[in-house]
Design an enzyme around this catalytic site. Sequence first.
Site, short mmCIF file in Angstrom:
data_model
loop_
_atom_site.label_atom_id
_atom_site.label_comp_id
_atom_site.label_asym_id
_atom_site.label_seq_id
_atom_site.Cartn_x
_atom_site.Cartn_y
_atom_site.Cartn_z
CB ALA A 51 -0.94 -0.01 1.20
CD GLU A 71 8.88 -0.17 7.47
OE1 GLU A 71 8.81 -0.73 8.59
OE2 GLU A 71 7.93 -0.17 6.65
CG ASN A 79 2.89 -8.10 7.80
OD1 ASN A 79 3.78 -8.65 8.44
ND2 ASN A 79 1.83 -7.56 8.37
N GLY A 84 2.98 -14.39 0.23
CA GLY A 84 3.14 -15.38 -0.84
C GLY A 84 3.14 -14.87 -2.25
N GLY A 85 2.95 -13.56 -2.43
CA GLY A 85 2.99 -13.00 -3.78
C GLY A 85 1.80 -13.34 -4.64
NE ARG A 331 -6.49 -16.46 3.30
CZ ARG A 331 -5.76 -15.37 3.05
NH1 ARG A 331 -6.02 -14.24 3.68
NH2 ARG A 331 -4.77 -15.42 2.18
CD GLU A 469 -3.28 -6.48 8.04
OE1 GLU A 469 -3.59 -7.26 8.95
OE2 GLU A 469 -2.18 -6.53 7.44
#
Length: 507
Positions: A51, A71, A79, A84-85, A331, A469
């Site tokens: 993001a 950062e 993250n 997993g891309g 999930r 997120e």
Amino acid sequence: MQGRRNFLKLGAGAAIGSIAATLPATVQAKTRSEINWTETVDTLVVGSGFAGLSAALNAKRQGLGSVLVLEKMQVIGGNSAINGGWLAIPNNPTQLAQGVNDDSPEELVKDQIISGRGMQNEAALRQIANRALDAYALCIDTGVQFKKDFNIQVGGHNKARAIRTQHGTGGDITTKLYEAGVKEGVDYRLQHYIEDFIMDGQQIIGVKVRKNYRFPDLTTGSSIFIKANKAVILANGGFARNMALRAVVDPSLDPTLDCTNALGATGEVTLTAMAHGALPVHMNLIQTGHWGSPDEGGFGWSNALLSIGWHQGASISVLNGKRFMDERADRKTCSEAIMKNRNQDGTPAYPIVLFNYNNYANDHRVTRAIRDKMAWKLDSLDDVAAKFDIPVNELKSSITEYNTHVEAGQDPLFNRKMDTAEVLTGPFVVSRIWPKVHYCMGGLKTDLAARVVDGRSMEPIKNLYAIGEVTGGIHGEARLSSTSCLECLAMGIVVAETIKADLQGAV
């Protein structure tokens, strides 16, 4: 606030959690005119995951002046770099080449409405889905490479629309976005921890930052003040690593569960925004990833291995040797089913997933998992039963039954879609599974244009935006696999457009 122009003392923002004990003392400024600004930028981005990197690059391309990314950790990516891309893109080129030509953004939204269980923001999901090809184009434009001819159907999706990066990690994307940003003039700084926001009424005008911070020691470094002329974009991710906050918002969440997130996912910036009036939503909805393995820490490789196991194999309870769920459900459904497998004393009875070895002997997902001893090659069901202490006759009976369902193309037990399932003959790849805390569904409430909403007025906090997120209320109760990367990249495009429009409207 202590007055319209007073500088709020940090405390409410970070008081939740053990970190409060080590908070450095904040510098009081009676009015904003007394703040000694260390520097001034036009657009400030907090966080360097998908993001933040997308927002920074798109802000630069929208002509929003100087762009600075802060950062708090010692590396770029958060993250995002270790995920997993996976990226859900309706009508992506590989999907179309495979002959899947009946997909659309609306089809993706339909799947997300089901997984959201009535708690999702349909308009937000539709906006993101409609920008999916823009997000894909951003990746291609910056040099991201995806696995050739790879496009599969993942849990909860009704179409094969999930592509994956060349090396199977989000770092393939974060690296390229970062490199593009450097070339285009974005400034990135590591080890910069946000201590507080500096407000002028219902408008953010800058931040107080601890420079040279070394996680997790809040006594390291020193405080500086950065003024943001045009916008502050929060892209700091979730709070899944903040155990104290997790316990407060969802006491039912098993505190013993491992977590896939980077260690820095502790949510202090989210709490600071809340202390300044930002409205939180769905904070108690914390998602677990059903593809976790108890035989590796953190995110790991299990999610990649189980992209085979869920489709071509079967899950088995070690307690009774039987299947216990639809392996291709979303999930939340799968995690809840897995965690019902417990010994009499309440400890986890880790279920297994098995699939045929010979078809995937050279697949890197298999070779890597066996190498790292989080999966095993076993020649027969007798070997499987012996290794995992499963009742052997029940196991053999379950696999025989499963194979008949594969041949019939129907699963009367759990109504699993069987189009990719294979008759299990052995030798087998076998791994153990147990969910891990993965994603915070809750966070800051924003409007569709990514403006952060003040809970006291229900109006946007001027110049404050949030994407990814850190935002809440978008996916509802459960987020589908491969949609977070899409959301972050797409909303990085949207937020830059919003800021540009807001600035033009203010002139």
